[in-house]
Motif scaffolding. Structure first.
Motif, PDB file in Angstrom:
ATOM      1  N   GLU A  17       0.871  -1.174   0.000  1.00  0.00           N
ATOM      2  CA  GLU A  17       0.000   0.000   0.000  1.00  0.00           C
ATOM      3  C   GLU A  17       0.905   1.220   0.000  1.00  0.00           C
ATOM      4  O   GLU A  17       1.988   1.198   0.600  1.00  0.00           O
ATOM      5  N   GLY A  18       0.460   2.263  -0.665  1.00  0.00           N
ATOM      6  CA  GLY A  18       1.246   3.489  -0.697  1.00  0.00           C
ATOM      7  C   GLY A  18       1.197   4.219   0.634  1.00  0.00           C
ATOM      8  O   GLY A  18       0.814   3.662   1.663  1.00  0.00           O
ATOM      9  N   GLN A  19       1.558   5.489   0.624  1.00  0.00           N
ATOM     10  CA  GLN A  19       1.628   6.274   1.853  1.00  0.00           C
ATOM     11  C   GLN A  19       0.267   6.513   2.484  1.00  0.00           C
ATOM     12  O   GLN A  19       0.162   6.595   3.700  1.00  0.00           O
ATOM     13  N   SER A  20      -0.764   6.635   1.681  1.00  0.00           N
ATOM     14  CA  SER A  20      -2.100   6.870   2.241  1.00  0.00           C
ATOM     15  C   SER A  20      -2.925   5.587   2.147  1.00  0.00           C
ATOM     16  O   SER A  20      -2.646   4.712   1.322  1.00  0.00           O
ATOM     17  N   ASN A  21      -3.917   5.481   3.022  1.00  0.00           N
ATOM     18  CA  ASN A  21      -4.791   4.303   3.008  1.00  0.00           C
ATOM     19  C   ASN A  21      -5.401   4.116   1.629  1.00  0.00           C
ATOM     20  O   ASN A  21      -5.869   5.061   1.019  1.00  0.00           O
ATOM     21  N   TRP A  22      -5.384   2.895   1.170  1.00  0.00           N
ATOM     22  CA  TRP A  22      -5.965   2.484  -0.102  1.00  0.00           C
ATOM     23  C   TRP A  22      -5.263   3.085  -1.318  1.00  0.00           C
ATOM     24  O   TRP A  22      -5.833   3.144  -2.393  1.00  0.00           O
ATOM     25  N   ASP A  23      -4.013   3.492  -1.150  1.00  0.00           N
ATOM     26  CA  ASP A  23      -3.218   3.896  -2.304  1.00  0.00           C
ATOM     27  C   ASP A  23      -2.680   2.624  -2.940  1.00  0.00           C
ATOM     28  O   ASP A  23      -1.646   2.100  -2.540  1.00  0.00           O
ATOM     29  N   SER A  25      -2.480   2.385  -6.413  1.00  0.00           N
ATOM     30  CA  SER A  25      -2.364   2.792  -7.813  1.00  0.00           C
ATOM     31  C   SER A  25      -1.405   1.901  -8.604  1.00  0.00           C
ATOM     32  O   SER A  25      -1.597   1.689  -9.797  1.00  0.00           O
ATOM     33  N   GLY A 151       5.542   3.871   2.085  1.00  0.00           N
ATOM     34  CA  GLY A 151       4.227   3.247   2.163  1.00  0.00           C
ATOM     35  C   GLY A 151       4.196   2.234   3.280  1.00  0.00           C
ATOM     36  O   GLY A 151       4.955   2.337   4.247  1.00  0.00           O
TER      37      GLY A 151
END
Length: 187
Positions: A17-23, A25, A151
């Protein structure tokens, strides 16, 4: 006996997962016909999906609103029984969902009660608990050809030392690679 299988898409540097929740991409880098077929194959073999609280809430929000583009994958995601492992949630309203507060005990029991596969999607904290308990029968990872640099790592420090045996590799035309590992059991 059911098998408990981890399924995740991760970056080459280990982020799920990226830095924010649900990232998520970077999933777009590997998604295509091949990964869709693999997803359907996995869902057809499943008789239960297992989630931690955060992943459950995000998946429920997404799949209950799925469009026709998600087709057969959405059908399976919405129809399969789901186990939510959470000490904080008091209700789980997504079709065929139930909550357990003791994931390790409940999953240990459920593994002996069926023949289909149980898949853990995402659910980083839950996965660590299940790894520490030695409950995973297989790890399936799709490696996305990118470095995020920041992340949420799927395998942070503190997970148990465990040797795995590679049982299958599947390169995708998108540049991703699906890897299947099973734990080497000590005899």
């Amino acid at each position: 006996m059911r098998n408990l299988i981890m399924w995740n898409v991760i970056t080459l540097d280990g982020y799920f997962e990226g830095q924010s929740n649900w990232d998520l991409s970077f999933h777009g880098l590997v998604w295509g016909k091949e990964l869709e077929e693999l997803s359907l194959s996995q869902l057809r073999s499943a008789d239960m999906l297992v989630f931690g609280a955060n992943t459950y809430q995000g998946m429920a929000d997404y799949w209950t609103k799925a469009t026709e583009e998600e087709g057969e994958v959405a059908k399976y995601m919405n129809q399969l029984p789901k186990l939510v492992c959470s000490t904080t949630l008091s209700k789980a309203e997504w079709n065929q969902s139930r909550i357990t507060k003791d994931a390790v005990s409940e999953i240990s029991k459920l593994k002996t009660e069926g023949n289909g596969d149980m898949y853990v999607f995402g659910s980083g904290q839950l996965s660590i608990s299940l790894m520490k308990a030695g409950l995973f029968d297989e790890f399936r990872l799709c490696i996305a050809p990118t470095f995020l640099g920041k992340g949420k790592k799927l395998f942070p420090e503190g997970i148990p030392n465990q040797t795995l045996k590679l049982v299958q590799t599947n390169p995708l035309t998108t540049g991703g690679v699906v890897l299947r590992y099973v734990p080497e059991r000590k005899t």
